[in-house]
Design a protein around this motif. Structure first.
Motif, PDB file in Angstrom:
ATOM      1  N   ILE A 301       0.836  -1.205   0.000  1.00 47.75           N
ATOM      2  CA  ILE A 301       0.000   0.000   0.000  1.00 47.75           C
ATOM      3  C   ILE A 301       0.868   1.252   0.000  1.00 47.75           C
ATOM      4  O   ILE A 301       0.605   2.211  -0.727  1.00 47.75           O
ATOM      5  CB  ILE A 301      -0.945   0.005   1.225  1.00 47.75           C
ATOM      6  CG1 ILE A 301      -1.931  -1.167   1.144  1.00 47.75           C
ATOM      7  CG2 ILE A 301      -1.704   1.332   1.313  1.00 47.75           C
ATOM      8  CD1 ILE A 301      -2.756  -1.345   2.399  1.00 47.75           C
ATOM      9  N   ALA A 302       1.906   1.238   0.823  1.00 42.29           N
ATOM     10  CA  ALA A 302       2.799   2.396   0.909  1.00 42.29           C
ATOM     11  C   ALA A 302       3.518   2.635  -0.424  1.00 42.29           C
ATOM     12  O   ALA A 302       3.683   3.780  -0.847  1.00 42.29           O
ATOM     13  CB  ALA A 302       3.814   2.198   2.030  1.00 42.29           C
ATOM     14  N   ILE A 303       3.939   1.566  -1.072  1.00 44.11           N
ATOM     15  CA  ILE A 303       4.620   1.710  -2.365  1.00 44.11           C
ATOM     16  C   ILE A 303       3.657   2.263  -3.409  1.00 44.11           C
ATOM     17  O   ILE A 303       4.007   3.160  -4.198  1.00 44.11           O
ATOM     18  CB  ILE A 303       5.194   0.355  -2.837  1.00 44.11           C
ATOM     19  CG1 ILE A 303       6.272  -0.153  -1.840  1.00 44.11           C
ATOM     20  CG2 ILE A 303       5.791   0.483  -4.234  1.00 44.11           C
ATOM     21  CD1 ILE A 303       7.478   0.749  -1.691  1.00 44.11           C
ATOM     22  N   LYS A 304       2.440   1.774  -3.416  1.00 46.95           N
ATOM     23  CA  LYS A 304       1.443   2.296  -4.355  1.00 46.95           C
ATOM     24  C   LYS A 304       1.203   3.788  -4.103  1.00 46.95           C
ATOM     25  O   LYS A 304       1.121   4.587  -5.040  1.00 46.95           O
ATOM     26  CB  LYS A 304       0.128   1.530  -4.223  1.00 46.95           C
ATOM     27  CG  LYS A 304      -0.958   2.068  -5.145  1.00 46.95           C
ATOM     28  CD  LYS A 304      -2.309   1.435  -4.864  1.00 46.95           C
ATOM     29  CE  LYS A 304      -3.395   2.112  -5.695  1.00 46.95           C
ATOM     30  NZ  LYS A 304      -4.751   1.585  -5.384  1.00 46.95           N
ATOM     31  N   ASN A 305       1.085   4.170  -2.837  1.00 49.38           N
ATOM     32  CA  ASN A 305       0.859   5.574  -2.512  1.00 49.38           C
ATOM     33  C   ASN A 305       2.079   6.434  -2.855  1.00 49.38           C
ATOM     34  O   ASN A 305       1.942   7.624  -3.150  1.00 49.38           O
ATOM     35  CB  ASN A 305       0.491   5.728  -1.040  1.00 49.38           C
ATOM     36  CG  ASN A 305      -0.964   5.374  -0.772  1.00 49.38           C
ATOM     37  OD1 ASN A 305      -1.819   5.565  -1.632  1.00 49.38           O
ATOM     38  ND2 ASN A 305      -1.248   4.841   0.396  1.00 49.38           N
ATOM     39  N   ALA A 306       3.259   5.842  -2.826  1.00 49.72           N
ATOM     40  CA  ALA A 306       4.461   6.567  -3.255  1.00 49.72           C
ATOM     41  C   ALA A 306       4.372   6.879  -4.750  1.00 49.72           C
ATOM     42  O   ALA A 306       4.762   7.958  -5.196  1.00 49.72           O
ATOM     43  CB  ALA A 306       5.704   5.743  -2.953  1.00 49.72           C
TER      44      ALA A 306
END
Length: 332
Positions: A301-306
């Motif tokens: 999720i964090a990578i997608k939001n990055a």
């Protein structure tokens, strides 16, 4: 739009980076995601998915968490992080994202991507969650342990442009992290920086104490990397302890479990507000290309939001906007 992801960087890589890349590629079909890393390791994690806008770029090395940053970047020329940085430098990618070694990413930014003309030191600028959900952009929070008053002014200008371009704030307010709100409080650095910030082309609102940051006293807060990183780690640690303590207390007996059921929604909302995965990544402002640092323990999720953050920055021409403003200031 082409965004390179250091597939091998991070505590949970490459599983997390691949998951995030797939999710981003599926949602934003106008963006090409390049997973940079060992294809023999990455390909099985794709689980047979074939997306036209998700491509692999093979590398043979990776930078470990314990590696000495400068030596690693200079010696490991085919490391996934270094190659991703070189892609940005050579305009093969418009941005890069890494959850790997922070020091190595800063070194990659300086030695590979290159520093923006007029910028003395790039700054790490993560979003600190606030109770109203809007967040405070803080810089520098660890890229440089020391700073000069002039560098704090550059941080303030870059942070103000970032909040304006990426978050759409028309006139972001800027505060100086200090031990008191009075103008002459603090150490030699903050005392010297205060009048310079008053004269800078920003909306400076004065000194801000760390205890008030979660209440969003300003949109951007500037500090040296030493003080900023201590503030950030203190907040992360406190949030973690509070959530663990609440869980322990709610599980104590049948009555507390009933109470937990009543307040569960509110607790989950609080946890979401303080969740770093919602913000995705922190840009390294002041480089000649867009470089974003994700939290070391980032999940998919964090990578997608990055990737979402990178897209916004690219659409709003962040790097060129900062370069133009800094050039204006250097000509004065």
């Amino acid at each position: 739009m082409r965004i390179a992801i250091d597939a091998m960087g991070g505590d949970h890589a490459p599983q997390s980076t691949v998951e995030g890349a797939i999710a981003a590629a599926e949602e934003w079909t106008d963006t090409t995601i390049v997973l940079v890393g060992d294809t023999a390791v990455i390909e099985p994690l794709l689980q047979g998915k074939k997306l036209k806008n998700l491509v692999l770029h093979h590398t043979t090395e990776m930078i470990e968490a314990e590696d000495e940053p400068v030596k690693a970047v200079r010696r490991k020329k085919d490391a996934s992080m270094v190659v991703a940085g070189r892609m940005v430098k050579e305009r093969e990618a418009d941005a890069m994202i890494s959850a790997g070694n922070t020091g190595a990413l800063m070194t990659t930014g300086l030695l590979v991507v290159g520093r923006m003309k007029g910028i003395e030191r790039p700054a790490l600028a993560p979003m600190i969650p606030t109770m109203d959900g809007a967040g405070v952009l803080a810089l520098d929070l660890g890229a440089n342990m020391d700073a000069s008053p002039e560098q704090l002014v550059q941080y303030a200008v870059m942070g103000s442009i970032y909040r304006s371009k990426v978050h759409g704030l028309s006139e972001p307010s800027v505060g100086l992290l200090n031990v008191g709100t009075e103008a002459m409080k603090g150490n030699e650095l903050t005392k010297a920086a205060y009048p310079l910030l008053e004269q800078a082309p920003i909306r400076f609102v004065g000194n801000v104490e760390a205890r008030d940051v979660l209440l969003r006293p300003c949109d951007v807060i500037v500090c040296d990397g030493f003080a900023g990183n201590i503030m950030l780690k203190s907040m992360e640690g406190t949030a973690s302890v509070v959530m663990k303590t609440l869980k322990q207390e709610f599980m104590r007996n049948v009555f507390t479990k009933l109470a937990a059921a009543v307040v569960k929604k509110g607790v989950m909302q609080l946890r979401q507000k303080m969740d770093y995965t919602e913000h995705g990544a922190a840009p390294l402002l002041g480089l000649n290309g867009l470089v974003l640092k994700s939290h070391g323990s980032s999940n998919g999720i964090a990578i997608k939001n990055a990737v979402r953050q990178a897209r916004l920055a690219l659409k709003n021409d962040l790097v060129n906007s900062i370069s133009t403003e800094i050039s204006k200031g250097s000509e004065m």
